[in-house]
Design an enzyme around this catalytic site. Structure first.
Site, short mmCIF file in Angstrom:
data_model
loop_
_atom_site.label_atom_id
_atom_site.label_comp_id
_atom_site.label_asym_id
_atom_site.label_seq_id
_atom_site.Cartn_x
_atom_site.Cartn_y
_atom_site.Cartn_z
N SER A 156 0.85 -1.20 0.00
CA SER A 156 0.00 0.00 0.00
C SER A 156 0.88 1.24 0.00
CB SER A 156 -0.88 0.03 1.26
OG SER A 156 -1.60 1.24 1.31
N TYR A 169 -2.13 -0.10 10.56
CA TYR A 169 -2.21 -0.50 9.15
C TYR A 169 -0.92 -0.06 8.43
CZ TYR A 169 -4.01 -0.88 4.35
OH TYR A 169 -4.18 -1.21 3.02
N1 NAD Z 1 -8.74 -0.47 -1.31
C1 NAD Z 1 -7.68 0.29 -1.21
O1 NAD Z 1 -7.76 1.52 -1.39
C2 NAD Z 1 -6.33 -0.30 -0.92
C3 NAD Z 1 -5.23 0.57 -0.96
C4 NAD Z 1 -3.97 0.07 -0.70
C5 NAD Z 1 -3.81 -1.28 -0.41
N2 NAD Z 1 -4.89 -2.10 -0.36
C6 NAD Z 1 -4.65 -3.51 -0.04
O2 NAD Z 1 -5.17 -4.32 -1.06
C7 NAD Z 1 -5.58 -5.58 -0.52
C8 NAD Z 1 -7.02 -5.85 -0.90
O3 NAD Z 1 -7.81 -4.78 -0.38
P1 NAD Z 1 -9.34 -4.55 -0.75
O4 NAD Z 1 -9.54 -3.09 -0.76
O5 NAD Z 1 -9.71 -5.37 -1.92
O6 NAD Z 1 -10.00 -5.14 0.60
P2 NAD Z 1 -11.41 -5.84 0.85
O7 NAD Z 1 -11.65 -5.73 2.31
O8 NAD Z 1 -12.43 -5.27 -0.06
O9 NAD Z 1 -11.13 -7.36 0.45
C9 NAD Z 1 -10.19 -8.12 1.18
C10 NAD Z 1 -10.56 -9.58 1.14
O10 NAD Z 1 -9.60 -10.28 1.95
C11 NAD Z 1 -10.30 -11.21 2.74
N3 NAD Z 1 -9.54 -11.52 3.96
C12 NAD Z 1 -9.47 -10.75 5.08
N4 NAD Z 1 -8.74 -11.37 6.02
C13 NAD Z 1 -8.34 -12.54 5.47
C14 NAD Z 1 -7.58 -13.62 5.98
N5 NAD Z 1 -7.11 -13.62 7.22
N6 NAD Z 1 -7.35 -14.68 5.15
C15 NAD Z 1 -7.86 -14.71 3.90
N7 NAD Z 1 -8.59 -13.71 3.39
C16 NAD Z 1 -8.84 -12.64 4.17
C17 NAD Z 1 -11.64 -10.56 3.04
O11 NAD Z 1 -12.61 -11.50 3.46
C18 NAD Z 1 -11.94 -9.88 1.73
O12 NAD Z 1 -12.67 -10.72 0.85
C19 NAD Z 1 -5.35 -5.47 0.99
O13 NAD Z 1 -4.10 -6.04 1.33
C20 NAD Z 1 -5.33 -3.99 1.23
O14 NAD Z 1 -4.59 -3.65 2.39
C21 NAD Z 1 -6.16 -1.64 -0.60
#
Ligand code: NAD
Length: 265
Positions: A156, A169
């Site tokens: 991120s 985070y």
């Molecule tokens: N959305 C953003 O703006 C953003 C920005 C930077 C980084 N990220 C990173 O991208 C990745 C995906 O984020 P997103 O926005 O799609 O999140 P999201 O919450 O929409 O989806 C995440 C998924 O991971 C699953 N999950 C959570 N804990 C878990 C575990 N212990 N084992 C297996 N699966 C698990 C959840 O059930 C969910 O389906 C994450 O690592 C997040 O930190 C997201």
């Protein structure tokens, strides 16, 4: 053990959001996708892993669901065994699963409980999953099954951008960024490229709770590219990795944030 004729990708946390976008695109590119998520209920078909699997199959692709919590050693082992048994190969690991704090709290007040939860899921999970599966990848290489396995870490911008209302985070992602660097270094000798993708502000269920805040920031010009990022923006970079276009760039970070990282005056 049967060996799949198609390349196989494991995308953690691909029941929704960024992981879902990556899974759909990889399937179109001919990968059998192992959809991992901690939530997977067969009776829920309008969202979650079963929706993703159905969408992949409707487009002519192949997918399997592996319900597992990446923060659990037993679950990680089970996932590795599942891939061995079902497919006999792993061409691409995408460490995508991650969580935000349940409640945003100022670092002067945030709890150890939330810190530990995020470290377990965002750092320990992908770190030791990579350790486990990199060893399997080396085995698949030695057996002549996969020539160049590849690994992606979704970190991120928060690895270096300070948000004092979700310090745990930021710290988990900063540490994971070093994890990606370490594995890139160690796996170089095996010709296993490791690329880090650092998303910015991406429209997913994770960020749906802060839509208004980010709408305002984007309208106010915080990003050079004045729009939310979409899961497809991240998926496009994963496809470039999957095709091997970034193999010699191992250890690098690709920022996918609409230019958020550019310092401006
Ligand atoms: N959305 C953003 O703006 C953003 C920005 C930077 C980084 N990220 C990173 O991208 C990745 C995906 O984020 P997103 O926005 O799609 O999140 P999201 O919450 O929409 O989806 C995440 C998924 O991971 C699953 N999950 C959570 N804990 C878990 C575990 N212990 N084992 C297996 N699966 C698990 C959840 O059930 C969910 O389906 C994450 O690592 C997040 O930190 C997201």
């Amino acid at each position: 053990m049967t060996v799949s004729t198609k390349p196989v990708a494991l995308v953690t946390g691909s029941g929704q959001g960024i992981g879902r976008g990556i899974a759909l695109k990889l399937a179109v590119e001919g990968y059998t996708v192992v959809i991992n998520d901690v939530v997977a209920d067969p009776s829920v078909t309008d969202k979650g892993p079963y929706e993703v699997k159905a969408a992949i199959e409707a487009a002519g692709g192949t997918a399997a669901i592996c319900k597992a919590d990446i923060s659990s050693a037993a679950d990680r082992q089970m996932m590795g065994d599942f891939i061995d048994k079902e497919f006999g190969r792993l061409d691409l690991l995408v460490n995508n699963a991650g969580v935000a704090p349940r409640q945003r709290a100022d670092i002067l007040e945030a709890t150890e409980e939330s810190f530990e939860r995020l470290m377990n899921i965002n750092l320990k999970g992908p770190y030791f999953l990579t350790q486990l599966l990199a060893n399997k990848m080396i085995g698949y290489q030695k057996a002549g099954i996969v020539e160049v396995p590849r690994i992606v870490f979704i970190t991120s911008m928060s690895a270096y951008v300070s948000s004092t209302s979700r310090g745990e985070y930021c710290v988990s992602k900063a540490a994971l960024a070093m994890g990606a660097t370490l594995f890139a270094d160690r796996l170089g000798e095996f010709n296993i490229p490791v690329i880090q993708i650092a998303p910015g502000i991406i429209a997913t269920p994770m960020t749906s709770v802060v839509t208004e805040k980010y709408d305002k920031l984007i309208a106010g010009g915080i990003l050079p590219t004045k729009r939310w990022g979409q899961p497809e923006d991240i998926a496009g970079v994963v496809i470039a990795v999957a095709h091997g276009y970034l193999d010699y760039s191992t250890g690098n970070v690709i920022e996918v944030g609409g230019g958020f990282h550019i310092r401006r005056l």
